[in-house]
Scaffold this active site. Structure first.
Site, mmCIF file in Angstrom:
data_model
loop_
_atom_site.group_PDB
_atom_site.id
_atom_site.type_symbol
_atom_site.label_atom_id
_atom_site.label_comp_id
_atom_site.label_asym_id
_atom_site.label_seq_id
_atom_site.Cartn_x
_atom_site.Cartn_y
_atom_site.Cartn_z
ATOM 1 N N ILE A 159 0.717 -1.293 -0.083
ATOM 2 C CA ILE A 159 0.431 0.096 0.071
ATOM 3 C C ILE A 159 1.053 1.307 0.333
ATOM 4 O O ILE A 159 1.603 1.536 1.256
ATOM 5 C CB ILE A 159 -0.680 0.168 1.247
ATOM 6 N N GLY A 160 0.949 1.634 -1.334
ATOM 7 C CA GLY A 160 1.922 3.049 -1.669
ATOM 8 C C GLY A 160 3.173 2.662 -2.502
ATOM 9 O O GLY A 160 3.587 2.037 -1.264
ATOM 10 N N ARG A 163 9.549 5.644 -1.717
ATOM 11 C CA ARG A 163 10.906 5.468 -2.295
ATOM 12 C C ARG A 163 10.694 3.264 -0.922
ATOM 13 O O ARG A 163 11.334 2.690 -1.529
ATOM 14 C CB ARG A 163 11.444 5.768 -1.232
ATOM 15 N N THR A 164 10.323 4.257 0.103
ATOM 16 C CA THR A 164 10.475 2.226 1.068
ATOM 17 C C THR A 164 9.584 1.092 0.550
ATOM 18 O O THR A 164 9.588 0.190 0.606
ATOM 19 C CB THR A 164 9.577 2.604 2.386
ATOM 20 N N ASP A 183 -2.107 2.450 -5.044
ATOM 21 C CA ASP A 183 -1.319 3.769 -5.469
ATOM 22 C C ASP A 183 -2.127 4.246 -5.965
ATOM 23 O O ASP A 183 -1.798 3.849 -7.677
ATOM 24 C CB ASP A 183 0.672 4.076 -5.002
ATOM 25 N N ARG A 244 3.123 4.695 9.627
ATOM 26 C CA ARG A 244 3.139 5.851 10.560
ATOM 27 C C ARG A 244 1.590 4.839 10.901
ATOM 28 O O ARG A 244 0.866 4.010 9.892
ATOM 29 C CB ARG A 244 2.225 6.888 9.852
ATOM 30 N N ASP A 267 5.680 -1.849 13.905
ATOM 31 C CA ASP A 267 7.288 -0.959 14.617
ATOM 32 C C ASP A 267 6.604 0.189 14.851
ATOM 33 O O ASP A 267 6.972 1.197 15.199
ATOM 34 C CB ASP A 267 8.250 -0.898 13.127
ATOM 35 N N GLU A 272 4.118 6.725 21.436
ATOM 36 C CA GLU A 272 5.242 6.306 21.913
ATOM 37 C C GLU A 272 6.275 7.202 22.965
ATOM 38 O O GLU A 272 6.037 8.540 22.807
ATOM 39 C CB GLU A 272 6.105 6.460 20.472
ATOM 40 N N HIS A 291 9.725 1.241 17.435
ATOM 41 C CA HIS A 291 10.047 2.269 16.250
ATOM 42 C C HIS A 291 11.591 2.646 15.489
ATOM 43 O O HIS A 291 12.539 3.602 16.104
ATOM 44 C CB HIS A 291 9.038 3.851 16.730
ATOM 45 N N ALA A 293 13.082 0.517 12.439
ATOM 46 C CA ALA A 293 13.120 -0.253 11.902
ATOM 47 C C ALA A 293 14.339 0.340 10.803
ATOM 48 O O ALA A 293 14.669 -0.642 10.110
ATOM 49 C CB ALA A 293 12.157 -0.140 11.128
#
Length: 333
Positions: A159-160, A163-164, A183, A244, A267, A272, A291, A293
């Site tokens: 989903i998306g 870059r990652t 996307d 996120r 993550d 947090e 968090h 990664a």
């Protein structure tokens, strides 16, 4: 000390993680090329005189670069961020004054993608449930954990195409997964070139064994995955979120996970550090990391290298490779 020309507002520990001695020297050399000195402080407020600052290197916790702050740095021309998202502190005032913004997010894509892949394999192979059972019961293998699957041939929704997202897509495609890409900015032809099938969200959720989130945090993606969407996922499917928590309705996810129909690897969280009493900590079908990664040794040093490259380029009058424009900021995570 006179007002420095290059300022790194980066804590000492993070400075050591991001910058090799050679890259620190490159920052010093850039400062000399700009006619001044280099200085590091934990925060901008710790430097008494910022009137000569031409470049500020930032890290997490940077203050908003508003008119009040910028008035004290009349010569500022570049903000170079050691992380990815700059939304928390980059304001229109920076762009209005012609101050450049750059960041090191490219270096974070690969390590985050690798963690997403790790999560994917753990959920497919039921590592989370089996590990939990061995730690907390006196038993051995329990068929109730559900069937194990390999990634070869597995339908995986990305989903998306960030870059990652693209880095993750490349990894799972190389391992033989059947990738569904969600996307709206990507055409079917481009998805095919990436080794994926373009799909809409509902279709992908219904078909995928793993749903991996890599979408940006824009208004349109807030709680993109809610109770309705989670209910579309097949029994035994897994949700991976290294992007996120903004993307997921946390209460809906917790309710779905309590039923143990699906699993998740997370993550990122709404709050947090994650609260000590969070139900997520005790659920046997949930894999949690704090968090971190992007926190590899190599990735951190790549982040520092990119920043040093950008500062060096600025001092030499060359174009920035990772510049963030006002328009790009609007669609960034």
């Amino acid at each position: 000390m006179t007002s420095p020309t290059v300022v790194a507002a980066v804590g000492a520990d993070l400075m050591a993680e991001f910058f090799t001695p050679a890259d620190v020297e490159r920052l010093r050399a850039a400062a000399r090329a700009l006619g001044g000195d280099f200085a590091r402080a934990d925060a901008l407020a710790d430097i008494e005189d910022l009137r000569g600052a031409r470049v500020v290197v930032t890290s997490w916790g940077a203050p908003p670069f508003d008119a009040g702050l910028l008035d004290g740095m009349p010569r500022l021309r570049l903000v170079a961020h050691t992380g990815a998202s700059v939304k928390a502190f980059v304001t229109d005032e920076l762009f209005d004054r012609g101050i450049g913004v750059t960041q090191a997010g490219l270096a974070m894509a690969r390590p985050v993608a690798e963690v997403s892949l790790t999560f994917t394999l753990a959920l497919l192979h039921r590592v989370v449930e089996m590990d939990h059972a061995l730690h907390t019961t006196g038993g051995w293998y329990d068929p109730a954990v559900g069937p194990q699957h390999q990634i070869l041939g597995a339908p995986i929704a990305v989903i998306g195409a960030s870059r990652t997202g693209r880095a993750y897509l490349q990894l799972v495609h190389a391992l033989g997964a059947r990738v569904l890409l969600v996307d709206p900015t990507v055409t079917s032809a481009e998805a095919a070139r990436l080794g994926a099938e373009k799909a809409d969200l509902d279709d992908a959720l219904r078909r995928a064994r793993i749903v991996a989130l890599h979408a940006p945090t824009v208004p349109e993606t807030h709680h993109l995955i809610g109770a309705r969407e989670l209910a579309l996922m097949p029994d035994g499917a897994g949700l991976v979120n290294t992007a996120r928590s903004w993307l997921v309705d946390g209460a809906a996810l917790e309710a779905e996970l309590r039923g143990r129909r699906i699993s998740a690897a997370l993550d990122v969280f709404d709050s947090e550090p994650l609260e000590a009493g969070s139900a997520l900590r005790a659920l046997p079908n949930v894999l949690l990391t704090p968090h971190r990664a992007a926190g590899t040794v190599e990735g951190r040093l790549d982040q520092g290298r990119i920043v040093a490259d950008e500062v060096e380029a600025f001092a030499a009058g060359r174009p920035l490779r990772h510049r963030i424009t006002r328009d790009r900021l609007a669609v960034m995570g």
